[in-house]
Design an enzyme around this catalytic site. Structure first.
Site: not given
Length: 199
Positions: A16, A171, A14
């Site tokens: 961001d 995250d 991922d």
């Protein structure tokens, strides 16, 4: 330290909140765009827990919470522009960047992000890693955002690897759910987050 299983065929990241800490940039950009285009003052606390939302998901939540109908394309455009304008202040998640540098050239690497291509590529360029990834998949490339598995399955397809042999670094709850739904191993990077300027 993050252990990579011996049979791993590819690593998918991922962007961001995983590779880079764009969340503070997005927070200010969303607040400014919602005020400028939509006339809404949205407090920072409202965004808590929504860091993994794709743009349309976030705007749908704003509309529901505030009982409004927004000019979504205009707000998205303004938000992306503001993030790009502040990209020089971007910080890296050093433990995850260390994994990227350790495995670059040894395994195929991809980015699979709910962000826009323009912001994802600008972010990777800002930290000097744009050319490290063999594939970059963004929200424009799939019909269904995370937590649907589409974005991770497409990344594996672009790399030419079996999804079951991919390790994903994420995250957010939505992202972790998407990776597992794709049949991939998923590493939650939040316990090892150490955002600071990369050396």
């Amino acid at each position: 330290m993050i252990d990579i299983p011996a049979d791993t065929a590819a690593l998918i990241f991922d962007c961001d909140g995983t590779l880079v800490d764009t969340l503070p940039l997005y927070l200010k950009a969303w607040q400014a765009a919602l005020q400028e285009v939509g006339g809404l003052d949205v407090e920072a606390a409202w965004f808590a827990g929504r860091g993994g939302y794709a743009e349309q998901m976030l705007l749908a939540a704003v509309e529901k919470s505030f009982g409004v109908t927004l000019d979504r394309p205009a707000i998205i455009s303004a938000t992306r522009r503001r993030v790009r304008e502040t990209i020089e202040g971007l910080r890296c998640n050093v433990p995850v960047i260390t994994v990227v540098r350790e495995w670059a050239g040894r395994l195929p690497l991809a980015v699979a992000s709910s962000g826009s291509r323009e912001v994802v590529e600008a972010s990777l360029a800002a930290i000097g890693l744009l050319d490290v990834f063999s594939a970059i998949v963004t929200i424009e490339d799939v019909e269904h955002p995370k937590p649907a598995p589409d974005i991770y399955l497409l990344a594996a397809r672009k790399l030419g690897v079996d999804p079951r042999l991919c390790v994903v670094f994420e995250d957010s709850h939505e992202g972790l759910k998407a990776a597992r739904a794709a049949g991939m191993m998923a590493e939650d990077v939040r316990p090892c987050s150490e955002f600071r300027i990369a050396p």
